[in-house]
Design an enzyme around this catalytic site. Structure first.
Site: not given
Lengths: 64, 505
Positions: B4, B91, B96, B98, B150, B152, B234, B236
């Site tokens: 993301e 965001d 953003e 994702s 980020h 995941n 998950r 992160h």
């Protein structure tokens, strides 16, 4: 299972070849000099003309 | 897994323009270009729990920073799901993207690049209304603010979180040597001139924690699995940089995934000596601040190692683990990651500049050093800072990383045409396929969607129907493709899904 998925045997049946052999590039030093000059010329052509103002104006709010 | 990315946003000549409004414009403009009305496919927040901590407790809403309250729907915030299974939204003060869930690092690169093209498309459309909006795939403004890229990773709930912290932290301290995107300026507000490996490293203050916008931790404990909570967590990961080099991006996902695989398998506990790094936050910054790669960090057992040495240790462990577990059956994706990991590391162990085709910080540094030499510029020169920012401009003609790639100076693993297809098409081997297919085939019936649900409206019925998609590896094209494509309307799809479920499919 929830292990890291990519370590499981799997194969893509379509799409371009996804396993190219890494080919380390080893250009001669002189070629590199010429190349970096070419890069700089190219970047000169598109770089914001007033660098100071451009940098000052790039202000962001915080994020994650 | 998935990535993301929050994009930097600015209006030429208007540094004070409202970034939330602008980000909303980006989302709604792109959505409109794809025929999506924001109200039509909005986000279903029912299962979001951003304050749940992987260590087993919830943070009270009262003590949470307002920026942590990401599950409250604000109607002014644009938020859509795309037919490729991705989420595009505002965001905080950034647009953003994702990416949809993928099963392997190469697909991760494909759908991450698709996100760049989504942003590029939005910029092109907004440019028709001068002065337009520019977007940047970077992680700091160099003036004290940072915004995240980020990753995941789906993990088993059975893996003890304490083991993840202990065995992943040393890798994260040095991963930036292969995956950093490079930054002009040292310190969160660039108060010291110079160059460092990573955009994000100076913004980390603690080793483990829940926060993502302040007191950022190397290991983030947010525990929102977006999947069957008893089975999965998950992980992160908030410490990475946004990449433009495909190889670095592949390694970011692939090497991390291999390290997590070893942790889940509890291979590292017996296969290696303790790799714990002393003072990991300081070590993270020490490594980032040294482009010569000679700086050493101290391990808990008293040894001192360079970042490349610790990465080599992890590579050797991963190669041994894969050989032990898979032998000759190693899949192409894993083999590709191990090969690139070795190739890039070998270059970095010699003259780091030899990695300029593969690693963002090296590619950027080679250009900056060229400028410094040609024009005798010091590290504080605004032109070098301008190069750093414009490096990540998403436009093909103005983004410097894009120009380098277009002229063959950067190794391209994912051709642009493939990324362009992925703007609209979802990965076929995860639930993202079902999410995307519902939006593509029944756009008027889908009221909302999220990572683990699709909410639909049946003609003539007052109550909405929520279709849970809690298993990330169900809802694939193989599993439900015929059902979705064969359904003439949403009611038929629900009926055939229920019938299939009854048969235990």
């Amino acid at each position: 299972m929830a292990g890291q998925e990519q370590v499981k045997p799997q194969r893509r049946d379509d799409g371009p070849d996804d396993t190219p052999e890494p080919v380390p590039a080893a250009p001669a030093a002189q070629a590199q000099d010429t190349d970096i000059d070419d890069i700089l010329d190219e970047i000169d052509g598109v770089l914001e003309s007033n660098a100071e103002e451009f940098v000052r104006g790039f202000v962001q709010k915080g994020g994650q | 897994m998935g990535i993301e990315t929050e994009y930097g946003i600015s209006v030429p000549g208007q540094p004070n323009a409202n970034p939330m409004v602008l980000s909303g414009d980006v989302v709604t403009t792109y959505a409109a270009s794809r025929g999506i009305r924001p109200a039509q496919a909005s986000w279903d927040y029912a299962d979001e729990a951003p304050l749940r901590d992987a260590r087993g407790f919830d943070m009270g809403r009262g003590v949470a920073h307002p920026s942590q309250l990401t599950d409250v729907e604000d109607p002014t915030m644009a938020n859509v799901v795309l037919t490729n299974g991705a989420r595009l939204y505002v965001d905080h003060a950034h647009p953003e993207y994702s990416s949809p869930e993928v099963t392997n690092p190469r697909d991760g690169v494909v759908w991450d690049k698709a996100g760049e093209l989504v942003m590029r498309e939005a910029v092109a459309r907004l440019a028709t209304m001068p002065p337009g909006v520019n977007l940047y795939k970077n992680n700091t403004d160099g003036k004290g603010q940072s915004y995240g890229t980020h990753e995941n990773y789906l993990m088993s709930r059975r893996t003890p979180f304490s083991r993840i912290i202990a065995q992943l932290t040393p890798f994260f301290v040095v991963r930036q040597v292969m995956c950093g995107s490079g930054r002009v300026g040292i310190g969160v507000d660039s108060r010291t001139i110079g160059y460092q490996l990573a955009q994000r490293s100076d913004f980390f203050e603690t080793e483990v924690g829940l926060e993502t916008t302040l007191k950022r931790p190397i290991i983030n404990t947010r525990d929102e699995p977006h999947a069957v909570a008893d089975l999965y967590r998950r992980l992160h990961v908030i410490l990475g940089d946004a990449n433009h080099c495909d190889v670095a991006n592949l390694l970011k996902l692939g090497a991390t995934s291999l390290v997590l695989g070893m942790i889940e398998d509890d291979w590292l506990t017996s296969a290696t000596t303790d790799l714990t790094v002393r003072q990991p936050v300081r070590a993270l910054q020490t490594v980032s601040h040294d482009p010569t790669l000679q700086a050493t960090i101290e391990l808990a057992d008293g040894r001192t190692v360079r970042g490349v040495e610790l990465l080599r240790t992890y590579h050797e462990l991963a190669a041994r683990w894969v050989d032990d577990r898979l032998g000759g059956d190693v899949d192409d994706d894993t083999a590709e990651v191990l090969r690139w990991w070795n190739t890039v590391l070998t270059a970095l162990e010699g003259d780091p500049m030899d990695a300029r085709r593969w690693v963002d910080w090296v590619a950027k540094l080679s250009v900056l050093e060229g400028y410094r030499e040609r024009d005798s510029l010091g590290w504080g020169d605004p032109r070098l800072k301008a190069v750093d920012i414009q490096w990540s401009d998403v436009r093909a003609d103005r983004g410097l990383a894009n120009r380098l790639a277009a002229t063959g100076r950067v190794e391209v693993l994912v051709p642009e045409a493939e990324a362009a297809r992925a703007m609209d098409e979802a990965p076929e081997d995860t639930r993202a396929w079902f999410r995307g297919a519902c939006l593509r085939k029944f756009p008027d019936a889908v009221m909302a969607a999220s990572w683990d649900s699709v909410v639909v409206e049946l003609p003539g019925e007052r109550a909405l129907q929520r279709i849970p998609i809690l298993e990330p590896l169900r809802g694939t094209k193989d599993a439900v493709g015929d059902l979705v494509e064969g359904a003439p309307d949403i009611r038929s799809l629900l009926a055939s899904l229920a019938a299939a479920d009854g048969r235990g499919d």
